[in-house]
Design a protein around this motif. Sequence first.
Motif, PDB file in Angstrom:
ATOM      1  N   TRP A   1       0.744  -1.227  -0.113  1.00  0.00           N
ATOM      2  CA  TRP A   1      -0.121  -0.003   0.082  1.00  0.00           C
ATOM      3  C   TRP A   1       0.863   1.327   0.226  1.00  0.00           C
ATOM      4  CZ3 TRP A   1      -4.866  -0.891  -1.026  1.00  0.00           C
ATOM      5  CH2 TRP A   1      -5.483  -2.034  -0.635  1.00  0.00           C
ATOM      6  N   HIS A   2       0.596   2.230  -0.797  1.00  0.00           N
ATOM      7  CA  HIS A   2       1.358   3.494  -1.123  1.00  0.00           C
ATOM      8  C   HIS A   2       0.490   4.657  -0.968  1.00  0.00           C
ATOM      9  CE1 HIS A   2       5.012   1.283  -2.634  1.00  0.00           C
ATOM     10  NE2 HIS A   2       3.935   0.523  -3.073  1.00  0.00           N
ATOM     11  N   ALA A   3       1.087   5.670  -0.527  1.00  0.00           N
ATOM     12  CA  ALA A   3       0.225   7.027  -0.668  1.00  0.00           C
ATOM     13  C   ALA A   3       0.505   7.803  -1.900  1.00  0.00           C
ATOM     14  CB  ALA A   3       0.735   7.788   0.391  1.00  0.00           C
TER      15      ALA A   3
ATOM     16  N   LEU B   1       1.577   7.836  -9.558  1.00  0.00           N
ATOM     17  CA  LEU B   1       2.714   7.582  -9.061  1.00  0.00           C
ATOM     18  C   LEU B   1       2.665   8.026  -7.605  1.00  0.00           C
ATOM     19  CD1 LEU B   1       5.803   7.437  -9.861  1.00  0.00           C
ATOM     20  CD2 LEU B   1       5.873   9.685 -10.055  1.00  0.00           C
ATOM     21  N   ALA B   2       3.175   7.058  -6.762  1.00  0.00           N
ATOM     22  CA  ALA B   2       3.015   7.191  -5.366  1.00  0.00           C
ATOM     23  C   ALA B   2       4.259   8.226  -4.756  1.00  0.00           C
ATOM     24  CB  ALA B   2       3.139   5.681  -4.745  1.00  0.00           C
ATOM     25  N   VAL B   3       3.982   8.500  -3.589  1.00  0.00           N
ATOM     26  CA  VAL B   3       5.113   9.616  -3.224  1.00  0.00           C
ATOM     27  C   VAL B   3       6.480   9.010  -3.018  1.00  0.00           C
ATOM     28  CG1 VAL B   3       3.304  11.069  -1.936  1.00  0.00           C
ATOM     29  CG2 VAL B   3       4.554   9.217  -0.706  1.00  0.00           C
ATOM     30  N   CYS B   4       6.416   7.696  -2.953  1.00  0.00           N
ATOM     31  CA  CYS B   4       7.853   6.960  -2.830  1.00  0.00           C
ATOM     32  C   CYS B   4       8.443   6.867  -4.317  1.00  0.00           C
ATOM     33  CB  CYS B   4       7.915   5.700  -2.144  1.00  0.00           C
ATOM     34  SG  CYS B   4       6.645   4.474  -3.008  1.00  0.00           S
ATOM     35  N   GLY B   5       7.633   7.031  -5.476  1.00  0.00           N
ATOM     36  CA  GLY B   5       7.840   6.765  -6.632  1.00  0.00           C
ATOM     37  C   GLY B   5       7.543   5.654  -7.193  1.00  0.00           C
TER      38      GLY B   5
ATOM     39  N   ALA C   1       1.414  -1.252   4.816  1.00  0.00           N
ATOM     40  CA  ALA C   1       1.864  -0.128   4.429  1.00  0.00           C
ATOM     41  C   ALA C   1       3.443   0.077   4.087  1.00  0.00           C
ATOM     42  CB  ALA C   1       1.395   1.308   5.131  1.00  0.00           C
ATOM     43  N   CYS C   2       3.710   0.851   2.684  1.00  0.00           N
ATOM     44  CA  CYS C   2       5.286   1.060   2.300  1.00  0.00           C
ATOM     45  C   CYS C   2       5.798   1.981   3.323  1.00  0.00           C
ATOM     46  CB  CYS C   2       4.946   1.862   1.025  1.00  0.00           C
ATOM     47  SG  CYS C   2       6.515   2.426   0.399  1.00  0.00           S
ATOM     48  N   PRO C   3       6.926   1.607   3.839  1.00  0.00           N
ATOM     49  CA  PRO C   3       7.626   2.430   4.726  1.00  0.00           C
ATOM     50  C   PRO C   3       7.914   3.813   4.430  1.00  0.00           C
ATOM     51  CG  PRO C   3       8.540   0.351   4.883  1.00  0.00           C
ATOM     52  CD  PRO C   3       7.641   0.297   3.596  1.00  0.00           C
ATOM     53  N   GLU C   4       8.340   3.867   3.025  1.00  0.00           N
ATOM     54  CA  GLU C   4       8.812   5.281   2.617  1.00  0.00           C
ATOM     55  C   GLU C   4       7.694   6.017   2.395  1.00  0.00           C
ATOM     56  OE1 GLU C   4      11.930   6.090   2.100  1.00  0.00           O
ATOM     57  OE2 GLU C   4      11.289   7.846   0.823  1.00  0.00           O
ATOM     58  N   CYS C   5       6.626   5.692   2.151  1.00  0.00           N
ATOM     59  CA  CYS C   5       5.143   6.448   1.843  1.00  0.00           C
ATOM     60  C   CYS C   5       4.904   6.989   3.051  1.00  0.00           C
ATOM     61  CB  CYS C   5       4.120   5.599   1.241  1.00  0.00           C
ATOM     62  SG  CYS C   5       4.317   5.647  -0.396  1.00  0.00           S
ATOM     63  N   ARG C   6       4.754   6.121   4.299  1.00  0.00           N
ATOM     64  CA  ARG C   6       4.595   6.432   5.536  1.00  0.00           C
ATOM     65  C   ARG C   6       5.386   7.503   6.339  1.00  0.00           C
ATOM     66  NH1 ARG C   6       3.351   1.325   9.179  1.00  0.00           N
ATOM     67  NH2 ARG C   6       5.481   0.789   8.538  1.00  0.00           N
TER      68      ARG C   6
HETATM   69 ZN   LIG Z   1       5.463   3.931  -1.365  1.00  0.00          ZN
END
Ligand SMILES: [Zn+2]
Length: 84
Positions: free
Chosen positions: A26-28, A44-48, A68-73
Motif C-alpha cells: 500500500w502506497h500513498a 505515481l506514489a509519493v515514494c515513486g 503500508a510502504c515504509p517510505e510512503c509512511r
Molecule cells: Zn510507497
Amino acid sequence: MSAYAVGFARPDRRSWAQQAEQFGSWHAVEAHRPTDELDGEVELAVCGAIVQIWGSQRWDRVSEGRAACPECRRRTAPALRSVG
Ligand SMILES: [Zn+2]
C-alpha cells in the motif's frame, strides 16, 4: 492540509517480488482530486512506485498497518500529524 489517496502496487507487474507482496503493497498518492474520482487510476506514489488507486481505502488508516510502504509512511507522517 495534504490529502492522500491509497494506491496498491500490483504484484503481477513484479513477479520477482511475490514473497514480499504482503509487505509494502500500500502506497500513498497525493490526491489532487477527490479519491472517489481517482479510483482505479494508475498514479505515481509519493515514494515513486507506480500504483493503482484504491478509492475505498484511507491512507490515514492504511498507513498504520504492516502492509503500508515504509517510505510512503515516512514521507506523509508530518501531514498526518498535523491532521491530529
Ligand atoms: Zn510507497
